[in-house]
Write a protein that holds these residues in place. Structure first.
Motif, PDB file in Angstrom:
ATOM      1  N   VAL A 110     -30.981 -21.203  34.221  1.00  0.00           N
ATOM      2  CA  VAL A 110     -29.747 -20.902  33.488  1.00  0.00           C
ATOM      3  C   VAL A 110     -29.353 -22.139  32.695  1.00  0.00           C
ATOM      4  O   VAL A 110     -29.070 -23.199  33.267  1.00  0.00           O
ATOM      5  CB  VAL A 110     -28.614 -20.496  34.455  1.00  0.00           C
ATOM      6  N   PRO A 159     -17.025 -15.556  27.329  1.00  0.00           N
ATOM      7  CA  PRO A 159     -17.971 -15.972  28.365  1.00  0.00           C
ATOM      8  C   PRO A 159     -19.388 -15.572  27.981  1.00  0.00           C
ATOM      9  O   PRO A 159     -19.647 -14.425  27.613  1.00  0.00           O
ATOM     10  CB  PRO A 159     -17.487 -15.207  29.607  1.00  0.00           C
ATOM     11  N   ASP A 219     -23.607 -21.038  31.386  1.00  0.00           N
ATOM     12  CA  ASP A 219     -22.887 -19.892  31.947  1.00  0.00           C
ATOM     13  C   ASP A 219     -21.408 -20.236  32.022  1.00  0.00           C
ATOM     14  O   ASP A 219     -20.950 -20.902  32.961  1.00  0.00           O
ATOM     15  CB  ASP A 219     -23.435 -19.550  33.336  1.00  0.00           C
ATOM     16  N   GLU A 273     -26.520 -13.331  27.205  1.00  0.00           N
ATOM     17  CA  GLU A 273     -25.700 -12.246  27.740  1.00  0.00           C
ATOM     18  C   GLU A 273     -24.214 -12.526  27.472  1.00  0.00           C
ATOM     19  O   GLU A 273     -23.614 -13.367  28.136  1.00  0.00           O
ATOM     20  CB  GLU A 273     -25.933 -12.103  29.234  1.00  0.00           C
ATOM     21  N   LYS A 312     -23.683 -16.202  28.968  1.00  0.00           N
ATOM     22  CA  LYS A 312     -24.721 -16.749  29.856  1.00  0.00           C
ATOM     23  C   LYS A 312     -26.030 -16.801  29.088  1.00  0.00           C
ATOM     24  O   LYS A 312     -26.438 -15.808  28.483  1.00  0.00           O
ATOM     25  CB  LYS A 312     -24.862 -15.865  31.099  1.00  0.00           C
ATOM     26  N   THR A 352     -30.057 -17.758  29.598  1.00  0.00           N
ATOM     27  CA  THR A 352     -31.065 -17.994  30.623  1.00  0.00           C
ATOM     28  C   THR A 352     -32.438 -18.174  29.982  1.00  0.00           C
ATOM     29  O   THR A 352     -32.840 -17.392  29.111  1.00  0.00           O
ATOM     30  CB  THR A 352     -31.136 -16.811  31.609  1.00  0.00           C
TER      31      THR A 352
END
Length: 334
Positions: free
Chosen positions: A25, A14, A28, A49, A16, A18
């Motif tokens: 975003v 997973p 994600d 992230e 993310k 941004t």
């Protein structure tokens, strides 16, 4: 301009992404292998992230300023299990706390097993392989009739066993230097350690042994021969169980309290007159004792010469320990 995000160590994670410049975003969700984000303006600031993946350590978040097209690689590292896996027939690993080389022997409360000696190097590497039946007394694991203890549960058979709580380290001259415990660091309750059990037969035993106010819980699947069992102490009781695959251990060494054991001939001494008697005495420097000792008796009028001795320091580099068993009925591990 573009930003490419790649994964290393896992095939999916997973992630993310941004655009902190516009607080937008861009992505994600699960990222498979890699992904490129195109048509981005110069000087755009992006925050990447990475999320958690079971069994791996997630890398730290990264912030990138696009003064050109860039690539970010997210490195996932496999989480290393603590300690060592348990083997039924060997004890291997590094030991701290005993700065001496010597012989490693399985120990009960009052005896050693001399049939399967191992070694502890001066650098702290321990190696012991269990290939032979032990030469210490065995006992019935499940109490039989007439015993003060009672068993409640099921047992496919009642094997005779020998149980060893840890290892004693003996120096080259038979001095008992310290103990080694195979402590459990994962996969069993805190305070547990691995005991070694030699069984005369395969058996499956589940239940409890009551001895007055003491209780011993048993949950064992034993093979004939050597077994590793988890020993878990608690208030006025303990349990023995077969370790699961998740059990991990580390070897912990501890020097014994320095002391001296003086051993005379087993036949004892007989005094037929007041004439002096000369006798050989073996002094064991347990716990690596060194220094001066005084010699005396508790018999009025019977003195010892010399009255004092100075025992030299043991060599921390001593090797080739041969004294596997004192054959004196002592209880050094107690």
């Amino acid at each position: 301009m573009a930003l490419t995000v790649n994964l290393n160590g896992v095939t999916s994670a997973p992630v993310k992404v941004t655009n902190t410049t516009t607080n937008t975003v861009l992505f994600d969700g699960p990222l498979a292998s890699g992904k490129t984000f195109s048509d981005l303006s110069k000087d755009t600031v992006l925050k990447v992230e990475p999320g958690a993946v079971n069994g791996y350590t997630a890398p730290a978040a990264q912030t990138v300023t696009l003064d050109a097209s860039k690539t970010v690689t997210l490195e996932y590292q496999v989480v290393k299990a603590p300690g060592n896996a348990v083997s039924a027939t060997s004890i291997q690993g590094n030991v701290t706390g005993i700065p001496y080389a010597g012989t490693a022997l399985l120990a009960t409360n009052d005896d050693f097993d001399s049939q399967n000696p191992g070694t502890l190097s001066a650098s702290g590497t321990l190696s012991l392989t269990l290939t032979k039946a032990p030469d210490v007394a065995s006992f019935a694991l499940v109490p039989t009739s007439g015993n003060a203890c009672t068993f409640t549960g099921t047992a496919s058979t009642n094997p005779r066993v020998s149980l060893f709580y840890g290892l004693d380290i003996l120096g080259a001259q038979g001095d008992v230097l310290g103990s080694v415990t195979e402590a459990v660091v994962a996969g069993a309750p805190s305070g547990s350690f691995i005991a070694r059990l030699y069984s005369g037969a395969a058996a499956t035993i589940k239940g409890a042994v009551a001895c007055g106010t003491d209780t011993i819980s048993l949950d064992l699947t034993l093979q004939a021969g050597w077994n590793a069992v988890v020993y878990t102490p608690s208030d006025r009781s303990f349990s023995l169980s077969t370790p699961g695959d998740a059990v991990r251990t580390e070897l912990r060494g501890e020097m014994y309290k320095p002391s001296v054991t003086a051993v005379l001939p087993q036949a004892g001494l007989t005094f037929a007159s007041d004439a002096p008697v000369t006798v050989p005495v073996t002094f064991y420097q347990d716990g690596a004792f060194s220094g001066q000792i005084s010699l005396s008796t508790n018999v009025p009028g019977l003195t010892v010469e010399p009255a004092t001795l100075t025992l030299p320091a043991l060599s921390a580099q001593s090797t080739g320990a041969q004294a596997y068993l004192r054959q004196l009925g002592l209880a050094p591990s107690a």
